[in-house]
Design an enzyme around this catalytic site. Structure first.
Site, short mmCIF file in Angstrom:
data_model
loop_
_atom_site.label_atom_id
_atom_site.label_comp_id
_atom_site.label_asym_id
_atom_site.label_seq_id
_atom_site.Cartn_x
_atom_site.Cartn_y
_atom_site.Cartn_z
N ASN A 8 0.87 -1.18 0.00
CA ASN A 8 0.00 0.00 0.00
C ASN A 8 0.91 1.23 0.00
O ASN A 8 1.47 1.57 1.03
CB ASN A 8 -0.90 -0.02 1.25
CG ASN A 8 -1.73 1.26 1.36
OD1 ASN A 8 -1.83 2.02 0.39
ND2 ASN A 8 -2.29 1.50 2.53
N LYS A 10 0.13 4.22 -0.31
CA LYS A 10 -0.53 5.41 0.22
C LYS A 10 -0.28 6.60 -0.73
O LYS A 10 -0.10 6.38 -1.92
CB LYS A 10 -0.06 5.71 1.64
CG LYS A 10 -0.06 4.48 2.54
CD LYS A 10 0.07 4.83 3.99
CE LYS A 10 0.28 3.57 4.79
NZ LYS A 10 -0.07 3.71 6.18
N HIS A 104 -9.63 1.21 4.64
CA HIS A 104 -8.36 1.42 5.35
C HIS A 104 -8.62 2.38 6.51
O HIS A 104 -9.41 3.31 6.39
CB HIS A 104 -7.31 1.99 4.39
CG HIS A 104 -5.93 1.98 4.97
ND1 HIS A 104 -5.51 2.91 5.89
CD2 HIS A 104 -4.88 1.12 4.80
CE1 HIS A 104 -4.26 2.63 6.24
NE2 HIS A 104 -3.86 1.55 5.59
N GLU A 106 -7.07 4.81 7.57
CA GLU A 106 -6.86 6.23 7.26
C GLU A 106 -8.09 6.81 6.58
O GLU A 106 -8.41 7.99 6.74
CB GLU A 106 -5.59 6.39 6.41
CG GLU A 106 -4.33 6.16 7.25
CD GLU A 106 -3.13 5.63 6.49
OE1 GLU A 106 -3.11 5.68 5.26
OE2 GLU A 106 -2.20 5.13 7.17
N GLU A 175 -5.73 -4.98 10.37
CA GLU A 175 -4.72 -3.93 10.59
C GLU A 175 -5.03 -3.19 11.88
O GLU A 175 -5.84 -2.25 11.89
CB GLU A 175 -4.75 -2.94 9.43
CG GLU A 175 -4.43 -3.54 8.08
CD GLU A 175 -3.80 -2.53 7.16
OE1 GLU A 175 -2.72 -2.80 6.66
OE2 GLU A 175 -4.38 -1.44 6.96
N GLY A 181 2.01 2.29 10.58
CA GLY A 181 2.95 3.39 10.41
C GLY A 181 3.63 3.81 11.70
O GLY A 181 4.29 4.85 11.76
N SER A 219 2.97 -2.18 10.31
CA SER A 219 4.42 -2.20 10.52
C SER A 219 5.05 -3.56 10.25
O SER A 219 6.03 -3.95 10.90
CB SER A 219 4.77 -1.71 11.93
OG SER A 219 4.34 -0.37 12.09
#
Ligand code: PEP
Length: 257
Positions: A8, A10, A104, A106, A175, A181, A219
């Site tokens: 991904n 991003k 996701h 985010e 996730e 991250g 991560s």
């Protein structure tokens, strides 16, 4: 089942950086011999065409391009029309997109995507023959309150509810939000425990649960991938930061074989 390693990217990349990254990944894959796991690159929508062309060109030179699938990072719930800024499933399909990340954290966090919207996005992807990578995961606060299972089950239940028998065609990505991250990875045992919960939920929802891959994301890197991927219910990884560095991404792919 064979594993899936999906990068991904991003909102990262440029024409020049993408060109170099894809070339390094494809060359590394070719050098390593036949790939036993599936590999996908989920790039910003604007760059999908560039990457698709590059993968095709590399494949023509027998440089592993055929082993790399394209993924989008989002998909519109709408088919077409007055939805400024949106990209539809039909558009993605035209560019050879095989996967679309939906839900996701985010997007849930910064764009207010609810379980209902995520579920409609999964539906839009399936309607266009695109495999949705449905992300679920708890925040740190939710984990500390002992709500991990409740949260991930609620997020997946919404998608199961709206997608009926097609549910065997999705990919799930667990996730934990606190691991994305941040450099903090769930231990293999923590991840496996949640994956087992999701697997049981899928078993109750479809006659073909064995078709559904459950990826871990948060991560994952070259150093911890092998241990995570060795868990019985971890069928691959959704990789953010480490997917932007070809040597690291290639090591994760090697760990998945
Ligand atoms: C992600 O964005 O899906 C992700 C897992 O990111 P990272 O690997 O950087 O934690």
């Amino acid at each position: 089942m064979s594993k899936l390693i999906a990068g991904n990217w991003k909102m990262n990349g440029s024409l020049a950086a993408n060109q170099a990254l894809v070339e390094a990944i494809a060359t590394g894959l070719a050098a390593a011999g036949p790939t036993k796991c599936a590999v996908a690159l989920c790039a910003p929508a604007l760059y999908l065409d560039q990457i698709s062309r590059q993968i095709k060109a590399l494949a023509q030179q027998n440089i592993a391009g055929a082993a790399i699938d394209l993924g989008a990072q989002d998909i519109s719930v709408h088919a077409s029309g007055a939805y400024t800024g949106e990209v539809s499933g039909a558009m993605l399909k035209e560019f050879g997109v095989r996967y679309a990340i939906v839900g996701h954290s985010e997007r849930r966090q910064y764009h207010g995507e609810s379980d209902a919207v995520v579920s409609l996005k999964a539906k839009a992807a399936l309607a266009h023959g695109i495999t949705p990578i449905v992300c679920v995961g708890e925040t740190l606060e939710q984990r500390e309150a002992g709500k991990t299972e409740e949260v991930v089950k609620r997020q997946l239940a919404a998608v199961i509810h709206d997608n009926g028998h097609c549910i065997s065609e999705i990919v799930v990505a667990y996730e934990p939000v606190w691991a994305i991250g941040t450099g903090k990875t769930a231990t293999p045992e923590m991840a496996q425990a949640v994956h087992a919960v999701l697997r049981a939920q899928l078993k109750a929802a479809t006659a073909h649960p064995e078709r559904v891959k459950i990826l871990y994301g948060g991560s994952m890197n070259a150093a911890n991938a092998a241990e995570l991927l060795a868990q019985g219910d971890i069928d691959g990884g959704l990789i953010g930061g480490a997917s932007l560095k070809a040597p690291d991404f290639l090591k994760i792919i090697a760990a998945a074989q």
